[in-house]
Structure formats: C-alpha cells, structure tokens
Design an enzyme around this catalytic site. Structure first.
Site, PDB file in Angstrom:
ATOM      1  NE  ARG A 148      33.111 -22.633 -15.479  1.00  0.00           N
ATOM      2  CZ  ARG A 148      31.879 -23.132 -16.532  1.00  0.00           C
ATOM      3  NH1 ARG A 148      31.458 -21.904 -16.296  1.00  0.00           N
ATOM      4  NH2 ARG A 148      31.789 -23.990 -17.299  1.00  0.00           N
ATOM      5  CE  LYS A 181      41.344 -29.362   3.966  1.00  0.00           C
ATOM      6  NZ  LYS A 181      41.754 -30.340   4.579  1.00  0.00           N
ATOM      7  CD  GLU A 238      38.751 -30.883  13.978  1.00  0.00           C
ATOM      8  OE1 GLU A 238      40.264 -31.080  13.323  1.00  0.00           O
ATOM      9  OE2 GLU A 238      37.958 -31.252  13.679  1.00  0.00           O
ATOM     10  CE  LYS A 244      41.629 -24.665   8.639  1.00  0.00           C
ATOM     11  NZ  LYS A 244      40.216 -25.423   9.144  1.00  0.00           N
ATOM     12  CD  GLU A 298      45.576 -30.958   2.578  1.00  0.00           C
ATOM     13  OE1 GLU A 298      45.324 -30.703   4.708  1.00  0.00           O
ATOM     14  OE2 GLU A 298      45.540 -31.143   1.791  1.00  0.00           O
ATOM     15  NE  ARG A 343      44.382 -26.141   4.775  1.00  0.00           N
ATOM     16  CZ  ARG A 343      43.192 -25.035   4.396  1.00  0.00           C
ATOM     17  NH1 ARG A 343      42.774 -24.359   3.141  1.00  0.00           N
ATOM     18  NH2 ARG A 343      41.771 -25.414   4.320  1.00  0.00           N
ATOM     19  CG  ASN A 377      44.211 -33.250   7.522  1.00  0.00           C
ATOM     20  OD1 ASN A 377      43.706 -33.428   7.642  1.00  0.00           O
ATOM     21  ND2 ASN A 377      44.610 -32.422   6.066  1.00  0.00           N
ATOM     22  CG  HIS A 416      42.268 -34.645  10.860  1.00  0.00           C
ATOM     23  ND1 HIS A 416      42.300 -34.175  12.047  1.00  0.00           N
ATOM     24  CD2 HIS A 416      41.238 -33.930  10.386  1.00  0.00           C
ATOM     25  CE1 HIS A 416      41.962 -33.223  12.516  1.00  0.00           C
ATOM     26  NE2 HIS A 416      40.956 -32.839  11.532  1.00  0.00           N
ATOM     27  CG  HIS A 467      39.055 -38.271   7.610  1.00  0.00           C
ATOM     28  ND1 HIS A 467      39.817 -37.580   6.556  1.00  0.00           N
ATOM     29  CD2 HIS A 467      38.466 -37.408   8.827  1.00  0.00           C
ATOM     30  CE1 HIS A 467      39.878 -35.839   6.813  1.00  0.00           C
ATOM     31  NE2 HIS A 467      38.855 -36.383   7.391  1.00  0.00           N
ATOM     32  CG  HIS A 477      35.840 -34.653  12.665  1.00  0.00           C
ATOM     33  ND1 HIS A 477      35.936 -35.473  11.481  1.00  0.00           N
ATOM     34  CD2 HIS A 477      36.501 -33.335  12.713  1.00  0.00           C
ATOM     35  CE1 HIS A 477      36.842 -35.083  11.109  1.00  0.00           C
ATOM     36  NE2 HIS A 477      37.447 -33.937  11.942  1.00  0.00           N
TER      37      HIS A 477
END
Length: 334
Positions: free
Chosen positions: A110, A132, A174, A203, A213, A217, A221, A224, A228, A240
C-alpha cells in the site's frame, strides 16, 4: 545544476536538473533507506548507483508492456526479495518506466517510497513530475493508476546525449504543450537545462494547486485527448510526444471552431510544432468514429466530450463539446 522544489500537501520534493545529476541519487533517498529496488529496461544506456544494497528488476519496453501484468510481476519479485516499507524503489527510464514503477510502488504494501531518474526529455518535463502513475488497458491509455508522489526526481541531461533522435524529438512534443500554459511565455528562448527546469516549475505550480486533478491540473493534458486516442487506435505506432503534437494542433482547430481563439493563435501552434519537426496530421487509416469513441472515454470526460482548450483566458477545461464540431475539427488535421 538546478534544483526545483515541487510542493505537495505537507511537504515538497526536489527535482534536480543538470548534467551528471544522477550522482546526487544517494543523497536523495529517504532517510534510513535500507535497500533499493531499481526498475529499468535493458538498453536504457544509463545507470545510477543508489549507494546502498540494491537489486535491478528489468521490465519490457514499449506500451504493450505498460500493463497490470507488469505491475504484478514487479510486486511479486519484490515480495520474493523481501522489500519492505523501509526500502525504496528507484525508476530509471522514460515515462513508461516511471509510470509503471510508480504505480507498482504505490500498490506494493500500500505504498513504498519511489525516486524517479528520468532518462528521456518527455520524462523530465512531464511524466516523472507530479505523482501521476498508471498503466494501460485494451480500452484506453492510463485508465488504471494512482497518485503517488516521488521522494525526488533526477533529470540528468547526459541521458539525452545517446537518446535516439525520434525519442528526443518526441519529448519536444510534450515540451511544446507548456508553451501555452501559465509561465510558458519565453520558453523557446531558454537553453535546454532552463527549459526543463521551467517546465517543472510550471507543472509544480499546477500540481500544488490541484494534486489529484479535481480541476486545474487537467490543463496539463492539453493536446492529450486526441493524442491518447491516436495512441490507442494506432496501437502506439506514434510516440507519445508525436501524438501530443498532433493533439495540440487538433485542440487549436477545435478551439477556433468554437470561437475561442483566432487564426493567428492557431498559426502559433503550427509554428511551434513545425519548429520541432513533429507530425502535424492524424495518421492515415484511423477512423473518425473510433477516435471520437476513444476521446469520449478520456479521464477528463465528466459531461460528454471534454477537452483542454486554449482561449482568451488561457487553457481551460471545456465540457459538453458537440460531437459534430469535434468531428469537423478532425478534418482540420487530416
């Protein structure tokens, strides 16, 4: 060497940028770390000595290996070795490695500490920063994951010396995104070390305001949503950053069709993408219906088609976009 402090609730962690930065790794491990599980890929071309007992665990390359099966493999290997919460994971590689290793670290017991040593430009300016983590499902990219902040991030620019040209160019896709986010003005005029550091600062400020997010936040993206979808529909034929470049141009075209930005602003998007010699068209053979369906599954989608779009007040999240307008904008990047 530049150090950027990345604030997160209750603490902050350092992101070290510069040539030879990996040599700082032993000092960046959490105090009292007993052993380190190093997660990397064969052929990365860079190692980093954590200065304590450690074992290297290799994972396969490519998006096909960015799966729950790989996370299970790592966790079972760590359990066999006897890794504990007093130990640490060190991820050495690009965004795929830090995403997978970070998610495994968040899940094992965990949560065990993780330090990222980013070896690609894309990883340095984005994937390794902000906590993330995640893996792909056949239904879409990064649909399973966790927010798990690292203890530190290392961006050793020496890693870029041997990076294949396509991988380096993809990283600029990016980086180009940050040009349109708060603090991105003048980014083009900086040297590479300062560019990386400034992207991290941008960032970090956004993550500090919205770690999980919940709203702001999501502007990280930018570009993106289509990116994606292209990656999933095209079975990751584009890198990417290459897909993000196309996604940026699509987002600009969509924003223009919605009356949010001018033709001049759209042209600026094209100028920046062209500067880095990145793709500017959706790859042939990808069906509009498929791309629209995949964009509808995007993590940001709470009320119909949802996009991060440029506008007079900067990049914002826009929900409930008319599918026919979204379809028409695809034609602008064909």
């Amino acid at each position: 060497m530049i150090t950027v402090e990345v604030p997160v609730p209750g603490r902050s962690y350092p992101a070290i940028v510069g040539r030879g930065a990996r040599r700082e790794l032993p000092a960046l491990l959490p105090e009292g770390t007993g052993r380190v599980a190093v997660v990397t890929q064969r052929g990365i071309g860079m190692t980093a000595d954590p200065g304590v007992e450690h074992r290297v665990f290799h994972i396969e390359a490519g998006e096909d290996a960015k799966t729950l099966r790989t996370v299970e493999y790592l966790c079972r290997q760590w359990a066999t070795w006897g890794l504990t919460r007093a130990d640490c994971v060190v991820a050495i590689g690009g965004g795929m490695v830090t995403d997978v290793a970070g998610f495994a670290a968040a899940s094992y017991h965990r949560g065990v500490p993780v330090v990222h040593v980013a070896t690609t430009l894309l990883g340095m300016v984005d994937a390794a920063i902000g906590g993330k983590t995640g893996v792909n499902l056949p239904e879409g990219k990064n649909l399973v994951g966790a927010f798990w902040q690292p203890s530190a991030v290392v961006c050793d620019l020496e890693a870029l010396d041997t990076l294949p040209a396509r991988e380096l160019r993809g990283g600029y896709g990016e980086l180009a995104k940050y040009r349109f986010l708060p603090g991105g003005e003048g980014l083009d005029d900086l040297d590479l070390e300062e560019q990386v550091a400034q992207c991290i600062r941008i960032k970090a400020a956004i993550v500090a305001a919205d770690e999980r997010e919940g709203g702001l936040r999501a502007i990280l993206n930018y570009g993106h949503t289509l990116a994606h979808a292209i990656e999933t529909a095209g079975e990751y034929d584009l890198r990417h950053g290459e897909a993000v470049a196309v996604g940026l141009l699509y987002a600009a075209a969509l924003a223009r069709r919605l009356g949010r930005i001018s033709d001049e602003r759209v042209a600026l998007h094209h100028d920046i993408v062209a500067r880095y010699e990145l793709p500017d068209r959706v790859p042939e053979g990808l069906d509009d219906d498929k791309l629209l369906s995949l964009m509808g599954r995007d993590k940001k989608a709470l009320d119909g088609l949802t996009f991060a779009l440029d506008g007079e007040d900067g990049v914002e999240i826009v929900t409930g976009v008319d599918p026919e307008i979204a379809r028409a904008a695809l034609g602008d990047v064909r």
